[in-house]
Design a protein around this motif. Sequence first.
Motif, mmCIF file in Angstrom:
data_model
loop_
_atom_site.group_PDB
_atom_site.id
_atom_site.type_symbol
_atom_site.label_atom_id
_atom_site.label_comp_id
_atom_site.label_asym_id
_atom_site.label_seq_id
_atom_site.Cartn_x
_atom_site.Cartn_y
_atom_site.Cartn_z
ATOM 1 N N LEU A 25 80.441 -3.622 7.565
ATOM 2 C CA LEU A 25 79.740 -4.725 7.627
ATOM 3 C C LEU A 25 78.657 -4.655 8.753
ATOM 4 O O LEU A 25 77.376 -4.868 8.518
ATOM 5 C CB LEU A 25 80.499 -5.943 7.648
ATOM 6 N N LEU A 26 79.208 -4.289 10.022
ATOM 7 C CA LEU A 26 78.008 -4.317 11.078
ATOM 8 C C LEU A 26 77.198 -3.273 10.896
ATOM 9 O O LEU A 26 75.922 -3.403 11.133
ATOM 10 C CB LEU A 26 79.095 -3.825 12.173
ATOM 11 N N ARG A 27 77.604 -2.049 10.185
ATOM 12 C CA ARG A 27 76.567 -1.080 10.111
ATOM 13 C C ARG A 27 75.361 -1.469 8.981
ATOM 14 O O ARG A 27 74.228 -1.379 9.264
ATOM 15 C CB ARG A 27 77.134 0.195 9.581
ATOM 16 N N ALA A 28 76.011 -2.047 7.968
ATOM 17 C CA ALA A 28 74.962 -2.663 6.882
ATOM 18 C C ALA A 28 74.108 -3.581 7.637
ATOM 19 O O ALA A 28 72.813 -3.666 7.432
ATOM 20 C CB ALA A 28 75.873 -3.213 5.921
ATOM 21 N N VAL A 29 74.582 -4.657 8.409
ATOM 22 C CA VAL A 29 73.723 -5.499 8.997
ATOM 23 C C VAL A 29 72.832 -5.054 9.802
ATOM 24 O O VAL A 29 71.257 -5.229 9.911
ATOM 25 C CB VAL A 29 74.462 -6.737 9.710
ATOM 26 N N PHE A 30 73.012 -4.146 10.698
ATOM 27 C CA PHE A 30 72.190 -3.373 11.611
ATOM 28 C C PHE A 30 71.100 -2.452 11.211
ATOM 29 O O PHE A 30 70.329 -2.149 11.848
ATOM 30 C CB PHE A 30 72.892 -3.083 12.814
ATOM 31 N N ARG A 31 71.370 -1.902 9.777
ATOM 32 C CA ARG A 31 70.277 -1.190 9.305
ATOM 33 C C ARG A 31 69.115 -2.014 8.889
ATOM 34 O O ARG A 31 68.294 -1.536 8.916
ATOM 35 C CB ARG A 31 70.816 -0.771 7.900
ATOM 36 N N ARG A 32 69.262 -3.208 8.871
ATOM 37 C CA ARG A 32 68.419 -4.273 8.533
ATOM 38 C C ARG A 32 67.725 -4.729 9.894
ATOM 39 O O ARG A 32 66.437 -5.440 9.935
ATOM 40 C CB ARG A 32 68.942 -5.537 7.809
ATOM 41 N N HIS A 33 68.206 -4.427 10.948
ATOM 42 C CA HIS A 33 67.666 -4.799 12.361
ATOM 43 C C HIS A 33 66.809 -3.733 12.881
ATOM 44 O O HIS A 33 67.189 -2.680 13.054
ATOM 45 C CB HIS A 33 68.612 -4.975 13.316
ATOM 46 N N ALA A 34 65.493 -3.823 12.922
ATOM 47 C CA ALA A 34 64.329 -3.012 13.342
ATOM 48 C C ALA A 34 64.527 -2.949 14.747
ATOM 49 O O ALA A 34 64.541 -3.875 15.781
ATOM 50 C CB ALA A 34 63.088 -3.533 13.105
ATOM 51 N N ALA A 35 64.743 -1.723 15.466
ATOM 52 C CA ALA A 35 64.887 -1.485 17.014
ATOM 53 C C ALA A 35 63.899 -0.313 17.541
ATOM 54 O O ALA A 35 63.530 0.464 16.742
ATOM 55 C CB ALA A 35 66.360 -0.906 17.188
ATOM 56 N N GLY A 36 63.649 -0.560 18.757
ATOM 57 C CA GLY A 36 62.666 0.384 19.384
ATOM 58 C C GLY A 36 63.545 1.623 19.551
ATOM 59 O O GLY A 36 64.717 1.760 19.455
ATOM 60 N N VAL A 37 62.724 2.762 19.669
ATOM 61 C CA VAL A 37 63.379 4.092 19.793
ATOM 62 C C VAL A 37 63.109 4.655 21.166
ATOM 63 O O VAL A 37 62.231 4.694 21.239
ATOM 64 C CB VAL A 37 63.034 5.068 18.894
ATOM 65 N N ALA A 38 64.129 4.905 22.078
ATOM 66 C CA ALA A 38 64.202 5.627 23.183
ATOM 67 C C ALA A 38 64.830 7.020 23.172
ATOM 68 O O ALA A 38 65.634 7.137 22.431
ATOM 69 C CB ALA A 38 64.839 4.644 24.118
ATOM 70 N N VAL A 39 64.443 7.593 24.417
ATOM 71 C CA VAL A 39 65.453 8.874 24.528
ATOM 72 C C VAL A 39 65.942 8.576 25.973
ATOM 73 O O VAL A 39 65.162 8.257 26.948
ATOM 74 C CB VAL A 39 64.703 10.197 24.249
ATOM 75 N N ALA A 52 68.537 6.850 21.450
ATOM 76 C CA ALA A 52 68.999 5.500 21.454
ATOM 77 C C ALA A 52 68.182 4.507 20.789
ATOM 78 O O ALA A 52 67.072 4.236 21.035
ATOM 79 C CB ALA A 52 69.166 5.461 23.152
ATOM 80 N N THR A 53 68.894 3.593 20.176
ATOM 81 C CA THR A 53 68.093 2.343 19.491
ATOM 82 C C THR A 53 68.709 1.069 20.160
ATOM 83 O O THR A 53 68.458 0.188 19.886
ATOM 84 C CB THR A 53 68.174 2.409 18.101
ATOM 85 N N SER A 54 69.849 1.280 21.101
ATOM 86 C CA SER A 54 70.369 0.180 21.893
ATOM 87 C C SER A 54 69.922 -0.330 22.943
ATOM 88 O O SER A 54 70.461 -1.243 23.667
ATOM 89 C CB SER A 54 71.952 0.692 22.026
ATOM 90 N N LEU A 55 68.690 0.107 23.522
ATOM 91 C CA LEU A 55 68.249 -0.258 24.733
ATOM 92 C C LEU A 55 67.633 -1.699 24.594
ATOM 93 O O LEU A 55 67.207 -2.294 23.769
ATOM 94 C CB LEU A 55 66.866 0.679 24.932
ATOM 95 N N ALA A 56 68.041 -2.245 25.895
ATOM 96 C CA ALA A 56 67.747 -3.754 26.115
ATOM 97 C C ALA A 56 67.351 -4.049 27.436
ATOM 98 O O ALA A 56 68.097 -3.577 28.371
ATOM 99 C CB ALA A 56 69.048 -4.603 25.511
#
Length: 176
Positions: A25-39, A52-56
């Motif tokens: 469920l978590l994976r399916a929901v976060f596929r719908r969340h656009a995130a910035g891309v970082a290295v 990484a797409t978890s940068l905040a």
Amino acid sequence: MKATPGLDAPDLSAPGPRPPGAAELLRAVFRRHAAGVAVVTAAGTRPVGFTATSLASVSMEPPLLSFGVGTGSSSWPVLSEARHIGVHLLGEDQRELAETFARSGADRFAPPTRWRTGPYGVPVLDGVPAWLVCAVVARIPAGDHRVVIARPEAGDPSGAGRPLLYHQGRFNALRD
């Protein structure tokens, strides 16, 4: 603000009970969340890095950012000890770079990747819209990952380009 007992410092690494299908469920929901891309990069015997797409942004006072990294990642042994790390925001024209740093077993710093040694010996990628070199201030256990908290110490936000995004399992560009 008064602290709530038991909620201030949870043990995020404890598995605890979870409903069946929670990970899916978590994976399916976060596929719908656009995130910035970082290295994220770090210096070891050889440089390491990962996409990484978890940068905040965490805090402005003091300035702090966070990202998640899997403890099974090939970069984790170096990141687990690094005092400084690099964070690079990728532009829409850098899909190949994002894919290179996301690919297991790739020589991520071989040509055509362009990079140099930056402050504190951290690998800094060339041609990105923005980058930071940060001091690592915490590594917080969170399941099979660690949440890394870092404080910016150097960087350059002056690169050109629009951001690269990750959405529905693919790298994407903004559409007007």
